[in-house]
Design a protein around this motif. Structure first.
Motif, short mmCIF file in Angstrom:
data_model
loop_
_atom_site.label_atom_id
_atom_site.label_comp_id
_atom_site.label_asym_id
_atom_site.label_seq_id
_atom_site.Cartn_x
_atom_site.Cartn_y
_atom_site.Cartn_z
N THR A 207 0.83 -1.20 0.00
CA THR A 207 0.00 0.00 0.00
C THR A 207 0.86 1.25 0.00
N ASP A 208 0.20 2.40 -0.06
CA ASP A 208 0.90 3.68 0.01
C ASP A 208 1.65 3.82 1.34
N MET A 209 1.09 3.25 2.42
CA MET A 209 1.76 3.32 3.71
C MET A 209 3.09 2.57 3.67
N GLN A 210 3.13 1.47 2.93
CA GLN A 210 4.39 0.74 2.79
C GLN A 210 5.42 1.55 2.01
N VAL A 211 4.98 2.27 1.00
CA VAL A 211 5.90 3.14 0.24
C VAL A 211 6.50 4.18 1.18
N GLU A 212 5.65 4.75 2.03
CA GLU A 212 6.10 5.74 3.01
C GLU A 212 7.10 5.11 3.98
N ALA A 213 6.82 3.89 4.41
CA ALA A 213 7.72 3.19 5.34
C ALA A 213 9.08 2.93 4.71
N SER A 215 10.51 4.59 2.34
CA SER A 215 11.24 5.80 1.93
C SER A 215 11.60 6.72 3.09
N LYS A 216 10.85 6.67 4.20
CA LYS A 216 11.04 7.68 5.24
C LYS A 216 11.51 7.14 6.60
N THR A 217 11.50 5.83 6.80
CA THR A 217 11.89 5.28 8.10
C THR A 217 13.33 5.66 8.44
N ALA A 218 13.52 6.21 9.63
CA ALA A 218 14.85 6.66 10.06
C ALA A 218 15.77 5.49 10.36
N ASP A 219 15.24 4.48 11.04
CA ASP A 219 16.08 3.35 11.41
C ASP A 219 16.40 2.50 10.18
N GLN A 220 17.67 2.35 9.89
CA GLN A 220 18.07 1.69 8.64
C GLN A 220 17.78 0.19 8.64
N THR A 221 17.81 -0.45 9.80
CA THR A 221 17.49 -1.88 9.85
C THR A 221 16.03 -2.12 9.50
N ILE A 222 15.15 -1.32 10.08
CA ILE A 222 13.72 -1.44 9.78
C ILE A 222 13.46 -1.09 8.32
N LYS A 223 14.10 -0.02 7.85
CA LYS A 223 13.91 0.42 6.47
C LYS A 223 14.32 -0.67 5.48
N LYS A 224 15.47 -1.29 5.73
CA LYS A 224 15.96 -2.34 4.83
C LYS A 224 15.05 -3.56 4.87
N PHE A 226 11.77 -3.65 5.26
CA PHE A 226 10.60 -3.43 4.41
C PHE A 226 10.97 -3.33 2.93
N SER A 227 12.11 -2.73 2.64
CA SER A 227 12.57 -2.65 1.25
C SER A 227 12.84 -4.05 0.71
N GLY A 228 13.43 -4.90 1.56
CA GLY A 228 13.70 -6.28 1.15
C GLY A 228 12.42 -7.07 0.90
N MET A 229 11.41 -6.86 1.76
CA MET A 229 10.14 -7.55 1.56
C MET A 229 9.50 -7.15 0.25
N PHE A 230 9.60 -5.87 -0.07
CA PHE A 230 9.03 -5.39 -1.33
C PHE A 230 9.78 -5.99 -2.52
N ALA A 231 11.12 -5.94 -2.45
CA ALA A 231 11.94 -6.43 -3.56
C ALA A 231 11.74 -7.93 -3.80
N GLN A 232 11.50 -8.68 -2.72
CA GLN A 232 11.36 -10.13 -2.83
C GLN A 232 9.91 -10.58 -3.00
N GLY A 233 9.01 -9.63 -3.18
CA GLY A 233 7.61 -9.96 -3.42
C GLY A 233 6.91 -10.57 -2.22
N GLN A 234 7.33 -10.16 -1.01
CA GLN A 234 6.77 -10.74 0.21
C GLN A 234 5.61 -9.93 0.79
#
Length: 265
Positions: A207-213, A215-224, A226-234
């Motif tokens: 969703t749009d909330m995931q896009v926000e998460a 792109s804007k999450t400060a903590d790099q571990t959390i950000k990575k 969610f980015s990984g889940m998106f990239a891997q189709g999870q």
């Protein structure tokens, strides 16, 4: 006990219905209610709401007698709650046997900040008003407007998150709001034994909330993460998660007040 075939002749109020998970829920509910039911769709986006209203009105359910009303409102404001209540009362018919409230409206909050950065009380108050106070006050108003009586089933769904149970760094507002809401609904389940209360966690949705998460999450571990889940189709589709919620509601086997996750068996 076998699952019900439908949810009955129902008045269903869905907040945050214009897009994402709320929109998917509205579509599914339209197929699972008896003729003569009514959906009250609530969101801040008028064009998106009216497009969904037109879609559902023209659907098979709409042609069979489903009434679809829209309320363009900010649930974080008193006048928004009053508009929802007024429209819901007008949509209710005495022979309806089920009131269903889906508290879905929510925001992510500023995930670019850590707890140490939230020194502005008005910013925190504004977030909690939209994400906690509104859900409590709308639920209370609906319970008052439609009191328990023989033959009437009342159900309340709180759309929650894993963040209600686990801390996510730089997601202080979101985690706090979800945890507060979940406890409030647990208390409600204890206070109102005739009420069916469910906190449903729809999982990581595309969703749009995931896009926000991502792109804007400060903590790099959390950000990575969610980015990984998106990239891997999870990430899950809203439609898949909504289908699970419909099954939970139809089976009706949960203990009132429970947290049920989309991945639960």
């Amino acid at each position: 006990m076998s699952p019900a075939a439908d949810l009955g002749r129902v008045l269903c109020i869905i907040t945050g219905a214009s897009r994402g998970f709320g929109r998917a829920v509205a579509r599914d509910l339209a197929r699972l209610v008896q003729p003569g039911s009514a959906l009250v769709l609530v969101a801040r986006s008028g064009p998106d709401l009216r497009a969904l209203q037109a879609e559902l009105t023209e659907s098979e359910a709409g042609r069979a007698g489903l009434k679809v009303e829209v309320v363009v409102a900010d649930v974080g404001k008193v006048e928004g709650l009053e508009d929802i209540l007024r429209t819901s009362k007008e949509a209710f018919y005495e022979d309806m046997d089920h009131i269903l409230l889906i508290n879905n409206a929510a925001s992510l909050g500023d995930v670019s900040k850590y707890v140490r950065d939230f020194s502005d009380m008005s910013e925190v108050d504004s977030y909690l008003s939209l994400n906690v106070s509104s859900a409590m006050c709308l639920t209370a108003r609906m319970l008052q407007a439609f009191p328990q009586h023989p033959g009437l089933r009342r159900s309340v769904v709180n759309v929650t998150s894993l963040c209600a149970l686990q801390p996510f760094r730089s997601w202080a507002l979101y985690c706090t709001g979800k945890a507060a809401r979940e406890m409030m609904f647990k208390v409600l389940a204890e206070e109102e034994p005739d009420l069916r209360v469910l906190s449903y966690s729809p999982g990581p949705l595309d969703t749009d909330m995931q896009v926000e998460a991502r792109s804007k999450t400060a903590d790099q571990t959390i950000k990575k993460k969610f980015s990984g889940m998106f990239a891997q189709g999870q990430l899950l589709t809203c439609e898949a998660s909504s289908a699970k919620l419909m099954k939970v509601l139809l089976d009706d086997k949960f203990t009132s007040g429970d947290h049920v996750d989309v991945y639960d068996n």
